[in-house]
Design a protein around this motif. Structure first.
Motif, PDB file in Angstrom:
ATOM      1  N   GLY A   7       0.817  -1.207   0.000  1.00 46.41           N
ATOM      2  CA  GLY A   7       0.000   0.000   0.000  1.00 46.41           C
ATOM      3  C   GLY A   7       0.850   1.256   0.000  1.00 46.41           C
ATOM      4  O   GLY A   7       0.549   2.225  -0.709  1.00 46.41           O
ATOM      5  N   ASP A   8       1.915   1.255   0.783  1.00 49.89           N
ATOM      6  CA  ASP A   8       2.834   2.400   0.813  1.00 49.89           C
ATOM      7  C   ASP A   8       3.510   2.598  -0.541  1.00 49.89           C
ATOM      8  O   ASP A   8       3.667   3.724  -1.010  1.00 49.89           O
ATOM      9  CB  ASP A   8       3.902   2.209   1.888  1.00 49.89           C
ATOM     10  CG  ASP A   8       3.351   2.208   3.297  1.00 49.89           C
ATOM     11  OD1 ASP A   8       2.308   2.851   3.529  1.00 49.89           O
ATOM     12  OD2 ASP A   8       3.958   1.550   4.160  1.00 49.89           O
ATOM     13  N   ALA A   9       3.901   1.496  -1.170  1.00 47.41           N
ATOM     14  CA  ALA A   9       4.568   1.587  -2.472  1.00 47.41           C
ATOM     15  C   ALA A   9       3.597   2.104  -3.535  1.00 47.41           C
ATOM     16  O   ALA A   9       3.970   2.939  -4.364  1.00 47.41           O
ATOM     17  CB  ALA A   9       5.129   0.225  -2.875  1.00 47.41           C
ATOM     18  N   LEU A  10       2.359   1.613  -3.511  1.00 46.89           N
ATOM     19  CA  LEU A  10       1.362   2.089  -4.470  1.00 46.89           C
ATOM     20  C   LEU A  10       1.047   3.563  -4.247  1.00 46.89           C
ATOM     21  O   LEU A  10       0.920   4.329  -5.210  1.00 46.89           O
ATOM     22  CB  LEU A  10       0.086   1.253  -4.370  1.00 46.89           C
ATOM     23  CG  LEU A  10       0.189  -0.173  -4.887  1.00 46.89           C
ATOM     24  CD1 LEU A  10      -1.068  -0.954  -4.537  1.00 46.89           C
ATOM     25  CD2 LEU A  10       0.442  -0.194  -6.379  1.00 46.89           C
ATOM     26  N   LEU A  11       0.926   3.967  -2.998  1.00 43.82           N
ATOM     27  CA  LEU A  11       0.669   5.371  -2.690  1.00 43.82           C
ATOM     28  C   LEU A  11       1.811   6.246  -3.214  1.00 43.82           C
ATOM     29  O   LEU A  11       1.576   7.290  -3.830  1.00 43.82           O
ATOM     30  CB  LEU A  11       0.486   5.571  -1.187  1.00 43.82           C
ATOM     31  CG  LEU A  11       0.313   7.016  -0.721  1.00 43.82           C
ATOM     32  CD1 LEU A  11      -0.896   7.671  -1.371  1.00 43.82           C
ATOM     33  CD2 LEU A  11       0.216   7.067   0.796  1.00 43.82           C
ATOM     34  N   ALA A  12       3.047   5.839  -2.982  1.00 41.15           N
ATOM     35  CA  ALA A  12       4.194   6.608  -3.459  1.00 41.15           C
ATOM     36  C   ALA A  12       4.164   6.737  -4.982  1.00 41.15           C
ATOM     37  O   ALA A  12       4.432   7.808  -5.524  1.00 41.15           O
ATOM     38  CB  ALA A  12       5.503   5.960  -3.003  1.00 41.15           C
ATOM     39  N   ALA A  13       3.822   5.659  -5.681  1.00 41.10           N
ATOM     40  CA  ALA A  13       3.747   5.698  -7.136  1.00 41.10           C
ATOM     41  C   ALA A  13       2.637   6.644  -7.595  1.00 41.10           C
ATOM     42  O   ALA A  13       2.815   7.415  -8.539  1.00 41.10           O
ATOM     43  CB  ALA A  13       3.528   4.301  -7.697  1.00 41.10           C
ATOM     44  N   ALA A  14       1.492   6.596  -6.927  1.00 41.94           N
ATOM     45  CA  ALA A  14       0.380   7.482  -7.291  1.00 41.94           C
ATOM     46  C   ALA A  14       0.753   8.941  -7.051  1.00 41.94           C
ATOM     47  O   ALA A  14       0.448   9.816  -7.877  1.00 41.94           O
ATOM     48  CB  ALA A  14      -0.871   7.118  -6.500  1.00 41.94           C
ATOM     49  N   LEU A  15       1.400   9.230  -5.946  1.00 43.48           N
ATOM     50  CA  LEU A  15       1.809  10.598  -5.651  1.00 43.48           C
ATOM     51  C   LEU A  15       2.844  11.107  -6.650  1.00 43.48           C
ATOM     52  O   LEU A  15       2.952  12.310  -6.886  1.00 43.48           O
ATOM     53  CB  LEU A  15       2.355  10.689  -4.220  1.00 43.48           C
ATOM     54  CG  LEU A  15       1.314  10.512  -3.120  1.00 43.48           C
ATOM     55  CD1 LEU A  15       1.986  10.379  -1.765  1.00 43.48           C
ATOM     56  CD2 LEU A  15       0.308  11.656  -3.129  1.00 43.48           C
ATOM     57  N   GLU A  19       0.707   5.989 -11.213  1.00 44.16           N
ATOM     58  CA  GLU A  19      -0.310   4.955 -11.061  1.00 44.16           C
ATOM     59  C   GLU A  19      -1.680   5.539 -10.769  1.00 44.16           C
ATOM     60  O   GLU A  19      -1.795   6.601 -10.181  1.00 44.16           O
ATOM     61  CB  GLU A  19       0.036   4.037  -9.871  1.00 44.16           C
ATOM     62  CG  GLU A  19       1.316   3.269 -10.010  1.00 44.16           C
ATOM     63  CD  GLU A  19       1.193   2.085 -10.921  1.00 44.16           C
ATOM     64  OE1 GLU A  19       0.067   1.611 -11.165  1.00 44.16           O
ATOM     65  OE2 GLU A  19       2.222   1.625 -11.406  1.00 44.16           O
ATOM     66  N   VAL A  20      -2.704   4.811 -11.156  1.00 47.82           N
ATOM     67  CA  VAL A  20      -4.052   4.988 -10.639  1.00 47.82           C
ATOM     68  C   VAL A  20      -4.229   3.806  -9.702  1.00 47.82           C
ATOM     69  O   VAL A  20      -4.039   2.660 -10.104  1.00 47.82           O
ATOM     70  CB  VAL A  20      -5.113   4.954 -11.767  1.00 47.82           C
ATOM     71  CG1 VAL A  20      -6.507   4.981 -11.184  1.00 47.82           C
ATOM     72  CG2 VAL A  20      -4.903   6.119 -12.718  1.00 47.82           C
ATOM     73  N   ILE A  21      -4.533   4.063  -8.435  1.00 40.85           N
ATOM     74  CA  ILE A  21      -4.575   2.984  -7.451  1.00 40.85           C
ATOM     75  C   ILE A  21      -5.962   2.840  -6.839  1.00 40.85           C
ATOM     76  O   ILE A  21      -6.751   3.774  -6.842  1.00 40.85           O
ATOM     77  CB  ILE A  21      -3.518   3.188  -6.336  1.00 40.85           C
ATOM     78  CG1 ILE A  21      -3.765   4.493  -5.572  1.00 40.85           C
ATOM     79  CG2 ILE A  21      -2.119   3.165  -6.929  1.00 40.85           C
ATOM     80  CD1 ILE A  21      -2.880   4.679  -4.358  1.00 40.85           C
ATOM     81  N   PRO A  24      -7.665   1.488   0.317  1.00 36.59           N
ATOM     82  CA  PRO A  24      -8.577   1.954   1.367  1.00 36.59           C
ATOM     83  C   PRO A  24      -8.203   3.361   1.842  1.00 36.59           C
ATOM     84  O   PRO A  24      -7.060   3.799   1.710  1.00 36.59           O
ATOM     85  CB  PRO A  24      -8.390   0.924   2.484  1.00 36.59           C
ATOM     86  CG  PRO A  24      -7.102   0.242   2.210  1.00 36.59           C
ATOM     87  CD  PRO A  24      -6.847   0.357   0.738  1.00 36.59           C
ATOM     88  N   THR A  25      -9.195   4.041   2.397  1.00 38.81           N
ATOM     89  CA  THR A  25      -8.962   5.428   2.816  1.00 38.81           C
ATOM     90  C   THR A  25      -7.926   5.557   3.919  1.00 38.81           C
ATOM     91  O   THR A  25      -7.308   6.609   4.033  1.00 38.81           O
ATOM     92  CB  THR A  25     -10.269   6.108   3.251  1.00 38.81           C
ATOM     93  OG1 THR A  25     -10.891   5.317   4.250  1.00 38.81           O
ATOM     94  CG2 THR A  25     -11.208   6.285   2.077  1.00 38.81           C
ATOM     95  N   PHE A  26      -7.712   4.515   4.726  1.00 31.39           N
ATOM     96  CA  PHE A  26      -6.690   4.671   5.768  1.00 31.39           C
ATOM     97  C   PHE A  26      -5.294   4.790   5.161  1.00 31.39           C
ATOM     98  O   PHE A  26      -4.383   5.307   5.794  1.00 31.39           O
ATOM     99  CB  PHE A  26      -6.750   3.558   6.822  1.00 31.39           C
ATOM    100  CG  PHE A  26      -6.239   2.205   6.369  1.00 31.39           C
ATOM    101  CD1 PHE A  26      -4.905   1.878   6.450  1.00 31.39           C
ATOM    102  CD2 PHE A  26      -7.129   1.250   5.901  1.00 31.39           C
ATOM    103  CE1 PHE A  26      -4.448   0.642   6.055  1.00 31.39           C
ATOM    104  CE2 PHE A  26      -6.688  -0.001   5.512  1.00 31.39           C
ATOM    105  CZ  PHE A  26      -5.339  -0.304   5.580  1.00 31.39           C
ATOM    106  N   ILE A  27      -5.113   4.363   3.921  1.00 33.16           N
ATOM    107  CA  ILE A  27      -3.823   4.514   3.246  1.00 33.16           C
ATOM    108  C   ILE A  27      -3.749   5.849   2.504  1.00 33.16           C
ATOM    109  O   ILE A  27      -2.725   6.522   2.533  1.00 33.16           O
ATOM    110  CB  ILE A  27      -3.558   3.338   2.283  1.00 33.16           C
ATOM    111  CG1 ILE A  27      -3.349   2.047   3.087  1.00 33.16           C
ATOM    112  CG2 ILE A  27      -2.352   3.610   1.373  1.00 33.16           C
ATOM    113  CD1 ILE A  27      -3.157   0.805   2.256  1.00 33.16           C
ATOM    114  N   VAL A  28      -4.819   6.243   1.829  1.00 34.10           N
ATOM    115  CA  VAL A  28      -4.783   7.430   0.972  1.00 34.10           C
ATOM    116  C   VAL A  28      -5.486   8.653   1.551  1.00 34.10           C
ATOM    117  O   VAL A  28      -5.474   9.716   0.949  1.00 34.10           O
ATOM    118  CB  VAL A  28      -5.381   7.113  -0.422  1.00 34.10           C
ATOM    119  CG1 VAL A  28      -4.561   6.056  -1.135  1.00 34.10           C
ATOM    120  CG2 VAL A  28      -6.832   6.696  -0.318  1.00 34.10           C
ATOM    121  N   GLY A  29      -6.097   8.526   2.724  1.00 37.31           N
ATOM    122  CA  GLY A  29      -6.898   9.606   3.301  1.00 37.31           C
ATOM    123  C   GLY A  29      -6.161  10.917   3.449  1.00 37.31           C
ATOM    124  O   GLY A  29      -6.705  11.979   3.101  1.00 37.31           O
TER     125      GLY A  29
END
Length: 68
Positions: A7-15, A19-21, A24-29
């Motif tokens: 989840g952290d890796a996907l979030l970093a890629a999206a930021l 990526e379009v990921i 859950p909101t607790f990861i991207v909120g």
């Protein structure tokens, strides 16, 4: 180096705009709250994201997977 999960890796890629990921909101909120990410709601018409490019040649050839 600190610990990270997928989840952290996907979030970093999206930021980073890579990526379009679907997370859950607790990861991207926090990123959503500060406007760094935009939520795409699945029950709404799609947004125009401009041109999307397939990184593979038009022949459909894909690289072989490593490690079986």
């Amino acid at each position: 180096m600190g610990e990270a999960n997928i989840g952290d890796a996907l979030l970093a890629a999206a930021l980073d705009g890579q990526e379009v990921i679907y997370q859950p909101t607790f990861i991207v909120g926090d990123a959503l709250a500060r406007g760094a990410l935009v939520a795409l709601w699945l029950d709404q018409p799609p947004l125009d994201l401009g041109e999307l490019h397939d990184p593979f040649p038009p022949t459909g050839a894909r690289p072989r997977r490593c490690g079986g």
